[in-house]
Design an enzyme around this catalytic site. Structure first.
Site, short mmCIF file in Angstrom:
data_model
loop_
_atom_site.label_atom_id
_atom_site.label_comp_id
_atom_site.label_asym_id
_atom_site.label_seq_id
_atom_site.Cartn_x
_atom_site.Cartn_y
_atom_site.Cartn_z
N ASN A 12 0.85 -1.18 0.00
CA ASN A 12 0.00 0.00 0.00
C ASN A 12 0.90 1.24 0.00
O ASN A 12 1.43 1.62 1.04
CB ASN A 12 -0.90 -0.04 1.24
CG ASN A 12 -1.69 1.24 1.43
OD1 ASN A 12 -1.84 2.03 0.50
ND2 ASN A 12 -2.18 1.46 2.66
N TRP A 13 1.04 1.84 -1.17
CA TRP A 13 1.94 3.00 -1.29
C TRP A 13 1.40 4.24 -0.59
O TRP A 13 2.09 5.24 -0.49
CB TRP A 13 2.18 3.34 -2.77
CG TRP A 13 2.98 2.34 -3.55
CD1 TRP A 13 3.39 1.11 -3.13
CD2 TRP A 13 3.47 2.49 -4.88
NE1 TRP A 13 4.10 0.48 -4.12
CE2 TRP A 13 4.17 1.31 -5.21
CE3 TRP A 13 3.38 3.50 -5.84
CZ2 TRP A 13 4.77 1.11 -6.45
CZ3 TRP A 13 3.98 3.31 -7.08
CH2 TRP A 13 4.67 2.12 -7.38
N LYS A 14 0.13 4.18 -0.19
CA LYS A 14 -0.53 5.37 0.38
C LYS A 14 -0.39 6.54 -0.61
O LYS A 14 -0.42 6.30 -1.81
CB LYS A 14 0.03 5.70 1.76
CG LYS A 14 0.01 4.48 2.69
CD LYS A 14 0.25 4.82 4.12
CE LYS A 14 0.20 3.55 4.96
NZ LYS A 14 -0.07 3.81 6.36
N HIS A 89 -9.60 1.53 4.70
CA HIS A 89 -8.34 1.72 5.43
C HIS A 89 -8.58 2.72 6.56
O HIS A 89 -9.35 3.67 6.41
CB HIS A 89 -7.26 2.23 4.47
CG HIS A 89 -5.90 2.20 5.09
ND1 HIS A 89 -5.48 3.18 5.97
CD2 HIS A 89 -4.88 1.32 4.98
CE1 HIS A 89 -4.25 2.88 6.38
NE2 HIS A 89 -3.87 1.76 5.79
N GLU A 160 -5.69 -4.55 10.78
CA GLU A 160 -4.65 -3.55 11.03
C GLU A 160 -5.00 -2.77 12.29
O GLU A 160 -5.84 -1.85 12.24
CB GLU A 160 -4.57 -2.56 9.87
CG GLU A 160 -4.23 -3.19 8.54
CD GLU A 160 -3.63 -2.18 7.58
OE1 GLU A 160 -2.46 -2.33 7.23
OE2 GLU A 160 -4.33 -1.22 7.22
N SER A 206 3.09 -1.57 10.59
CA SER A 206 4.54 -1.55 10.81
C SER A 206 5.23 -2.86 10.44
O SER A 206 6.18 -3.28 11.11
CB SER A 206 4.86 -1.19 12.26
OG SER A 206 4.32 0.05 12.59
P1 PGA Z 1 2.55 0.76 7.79
O1 PGA Z 1 1.12 0.91 7.12
O2 PGA Z 1 3.18 -0.48 7.23
O3 PGA Z 1 3.27 2.00 7.39
O4 PGA Z 1 2.33 0.67 9.25
C1 PGA Z 1 0.27 -0.15 6.97
C2 PGA Z 1 -1.01 0.35 6.42
O5 PGA Z 1 -1.41 1.46 6.79
O6 PGA Z 1 -1.65 -0.29 5.59
#
Ligand code: PGA
Length: 245
Positions: A12-14, A89, A160, A206
């Site tokens: 997930n590149w956000k 999300h 998550e 994380s």
């Molecule tokens: P992160 O994000 O790996 O930076 O904690 C996970 C996510 O938000 O899907």
């Protein structure tokens, strides 16, 4: 023994990266089988043109086309080539005020048009087990309200815990496997009751080179959702060495 080859890695590149050339580079490095790459919508087409092994996913999608300035629809992302879409999300729920009811509509639409939804659920704060399970199960029920049992097999859940997201290298936020396993089992049981099938469930929060093994080797977890590390070239390379083994 768990077959690691069966595990799914969602990247997930956000809202990253900033440039097209960085998007290209990250896509090239990450283009491996069993990986679902979810770039921001603006890069979907570019990434699609690069992928030979990985599968394309998106990070969201609206339920219809029309006068919805700033939105892009699930059908549009499907037509670009996305096979998966992340829905619900926590960043969409918290920052953009999406409700579980909004998410349920998106899940139903995604299933109707043939995109597999990756539906995120997770408790906001670290809590005792009973309260966390209650919060997560309620969120799942609402986010999947109205889904037909026959289509539920296509759903992937991503557990998550919100408090575990974006912990970065310090790893201070990592969820311990012994804490999340009972939650994941409870989610699976509830999903089975709702739809009569066992869901695929990913862990996210994380995930890094140092801890990915703990999660992907767990028998109840079908894979991981990686955020920040998925746009860091060095971190991607390290993580991919583990997946290969
Ligand atoms: P992160 O994000 O790996 O930076 O904690 C996970 C996510 O938000 O899907």
């Amino acid at each position: 023994m768990n077959n690691l080859k069966e595990k799914i890695i969602v990247m997930n590149w956000k809202c990253n990266p900033t440039s097209i050339s960085d998007a290209r580079n990250i896509a090239v490095i990450s283009d491996k089988k069993k990986i679902i790459i979810c770039p921001p919508a603006v890069f979907l087409n570019i990434v699609k043109g690069i992928l030979k092994n990985a599968t394309l996913g998106a990070q969201d999608g609206y339920v219809k086309e029309g006068s919805f300035t700033g939105e892009y629809s699930l059908k549009q992302i499907k037509n670009i080539g996305a096979k998966y879409v992340i829905l619900g999300h926590s960043e969409r729920r918290i920052i953009f005020n999406e409700t579980s009811e909004d998410i349920a509509k998106k899940v139903i639409t995604a299933l109707d048009i043939g995109i597999s939804p990756i539906v995120c659920i997770g408790e906001k704060k670290k809590n005792n087990l009973t309260s966390s399970i209650k919060e997560i199960i309620t969120q799942m029920e609402k986010s999947l309200d109205g889904v037909e049992a026959i289509k539920a097999k296509k759903i992937i859940l991503a557990y998550e815990p919100v408090w575990a997201i974006s912990g970065g290298d310090a790893n201070i936020n990592n969820a311990r496997i012994e804490d999340i396993e009972p939650i994941i089992k409870a989610v699976i049981e509830k999903f089975k009751k709702m739809f009569g099938c066992v869901p695929k469930i990913l862990y996210g929060g994380s995930v890094s080179y140092d801890n990915i093994n703990t999660y992907i080797q767990n028998q109840y977890i079908q894979g991981v959702l990686i955020g920040s590390a998925s746009v860091d070239k060095n971190k991607i390379k390290k993580i991919l060495t583990i997946i290969k083994n």
